[in-house]
Scaffold this motif. Sequence first.
Motif, PDB file in Angstrom:
ATOM      1  N   ARG A  29      -0.970   4.738  -2.128  1.00  0.00           N
ATOM      2  CA  ARG A  29       0.428   4.917  -2.530  1.00  0.00           C
ATOM      3  C   ARG A  29       0.998   3.692  -3.241  1.00  0.00           C
ATOM      4  O   ARG A  29       1.752   3.819  -4.195  1.00  0.00           O
ATOM      5  N   LEU A  30       0.649   2.499  -2.761  1.00  0.00           N
ATOM      6  CA  LEU A  30       1.306   1.288  -3.226  1.00  0.00           C
ATOM      7  C   LEU A  30       0.641   0.644  -4.427  1.00  0.00           C
ATOM      8  O   LEU A  30       1.290  -0.051  -5.211  1.00  0.00           O
ATOM      9  N   GLU A  60       0.656  -4.448  -4.527  1.00  0.00           N
ATOM     10  CA  GLU A  60       1.611  -4.211  -3.443  1.00  0.00           C
ATOM     11  C   GLU A  60       0.904  -4.101  -2.100  1.00  0.00           C
ATOM     12  O   GLU A  60       1.417  -4.559  -1.075  1.00  0.00           O
ATOM     13  N   TYR A  61      -0.282  -3.511  -2.105  1.00  0.00           N
ATOM     14  CA  TYR A  61      -1.049  -3.384  -0.867  1.00  0.00           C
ATOM     15  C   TYR A  61      -1.437  -4.749  -0.323  1.00  0.00           C
ATOM     16  O   TYR A  61      -1.325  -5.010   0.887  1.00  0.00           O
ATOM     17  N   ASP A  80      -6.718   5.381   8.836  1.00  0.00           N
ATOM     18  CA  ASP A  80      -6.237   6.270   7.765  1.00  0.00           C
ATOM     19  C   ASP A  80      -4.920   5.782   7.172  1.00  0.00           C
ATOM     20  O   ASP A  80      -4.670   5.937   5.974  1.00  0.00           O
ATOM     21  N   TRP A  81      -4.061   5.204   8.012  1.00  0.00           N
ATOM     22  CA  TRP A  81      -2.761   4.727   7.521  1.00  0.00           C
ATOM     23  C   TRP A  81      -2.945   3.676   6.447  1.00  0.00           C
ATOM     24  O   TRP A  81      -2.247   3.680   5.434  1.00  0.00           O
ATOM     25  N   TYR A  82      -3.892   2.762   6.662  1.00  0.00           N
ATOM     26  CA  TYR A  82      -4.147   1.715   5.677  1.00  0.00           C
ATOM     27  C   TYR A  82      -4.672   2.302   4.372  1.00  0.00           C
ATOM     28  O   TYR A  82      -4.276   1.877   3.271  1.00  0.00           O
ATOM     29  N   GLU A  83      -5.532   3.261   4.473  1.00  0.00           N
ATOM     30  CA  GLU A  83      -6.073   3.889   3.263  1.00  0.00           C
ATOM     31  C   GLU A  83      -4.971   4.615   2.491  1.00  0.00           C
ATOM     32  O   GLU A  83      -4.924   4.569   1.250  1.00  0.00           O
ATOM     33  N   GLU A  84      -4.068   5.275   3.216  1.00  0.00           N
ATOM     34  CA  GLU A  84      -2.950   5.966   2.561  1.00  0.00           C
ATOM     35  C   GLU A  84      -2.023   4.963   1.863  1.00  0.00           C
ATOM     36  O   GLU A  84      -1.562   5.209   0.745  1.00  0.00           O
TER      37      GLU A  84
END
Length: 486
Positions: free
Chosen positions: A238-239, A243-244, A230-234
Amino acid sequence: MRRKSNPKPMKAIEKPVYFHSKQIEFATAPQRVKCAVSPRGWGKSTVIALITYEWFRKMPRGKVFYSSTTFDQIENQSLPVIRDKWRELGFVEGLHYVVGKRPPDNWHKPYKPPKEYDRLITFFNGFTIVLLSAERMNARRGGSYDAGIVDEAAFVKFAAFKSVFSASIRGNLGRFPKDVHRSLIVISSRPRTPEQRWVYIFRDLAKQKPGTVLYMEGGGYDNIASLGKDWYEEQRERLGEMEYLIEILNQDVEELPNGFYNRYKSHVHEYTPPRDVRGGMTDIDTNALLEVSVDYGGWFSCFVVFQEHYELNQERLKRRYWIKEDNIELLVDKFCKDNERHEFKYVRIWGEPRMWDRTAKGKLVSTLVSRFNYNGWDCDIMCPPGYRTELQKEQYQFMLKLLDHTDEVLPELRVNRDACPDTITAIKMADVMADMSLDKSTEKKRDFPQENSTHQPQAINYYFLQKHGHKVLDETNLRPAAVEFG
């Protein structure tokens, strides 16, 4: 004399301490010089905790440094994570180490005791970590350390890294195991600007000296067990995608999307040279014309060396030479020595329009011709007196057209990726000004690696404009003839 006494023994670790496989691989690698370029969330501070734990064990009374961008970054971002990991490894603050204050008198002292303790972490066995800030590094110039860690290295100027951090690792020879003493750990996020890309020198050094230098790039998903999917998806949401890719997946998006050579693509414009049984590159045809394009800068000068492949309609950039001093004769000597087996000692010289101007040493063109003649080579200067290329927008569009190969009267560019790595970096990082001219601002920065600046790209521009510009542009009347030997 008062006898030193140790604090209570460190508690045995009651449960396994988690480190992901890449952190363990990096921390335990045998090389004393290590560089990790890793993404956000990879666990840089965690791996620092593991490395310093090992140093604590093997270098009692040793003194090392830990540097990051600012003291605020160290105290509020990095140290809390490091201390948490130390706690998992059995350290108790106040019992086994103290931060920013004088340790108990009965603790051991480092071989070179400090006078102040406000930026120090001291351990009961005398092992000491000095905290340094990249924004105030001159304050610690002249220090002597047994090892060091440079965190967020991309934000440190290369000149400062060499003169302050790298040069300070020199203390206490013979007192500590060779596998850790004089270690240099460089940890960085992905470089984003030309100035930051100096960290890639460790990538090159690791290829040259794999037994003593390690270069590692952390993967985007190395720490997924701790962070969760989930952290990666968030972060992606966001970025944004670019940027991701850079910050989270640690991809090296080298090309500037709107740079001067934004159509340059590695898989299209580069080639891997053939090699002989000894590993030497054999792509230079010793029976075909060699052509050199010059960029002269006084304190940095370069040659880019081409051979045209008429049957393929290609110009191949096969070698490059550069020198960081005002002695272009050495470039000529190096070129002639490397090509001493060429069947015909003749070269055509393109490039620097100023080569006809008078300098303190006389006209550059005279220097080039006389030095080539001294080495037994004949040459023709192809850039005529008074040549100027003023139309910046046309130059920019010309190079894009050449890279796209949308006009078949122009040759395709191919670059030897093994012989010209810094040329390729310079091409990919070259920016464009508002008037469509090549942004040469990095050429004025003495602490910027000039081999990655715009000197070599400018020499490439000169070559194609002067040799092939007449085919599609009106402002040049150069129409050089083909040269064949035999």
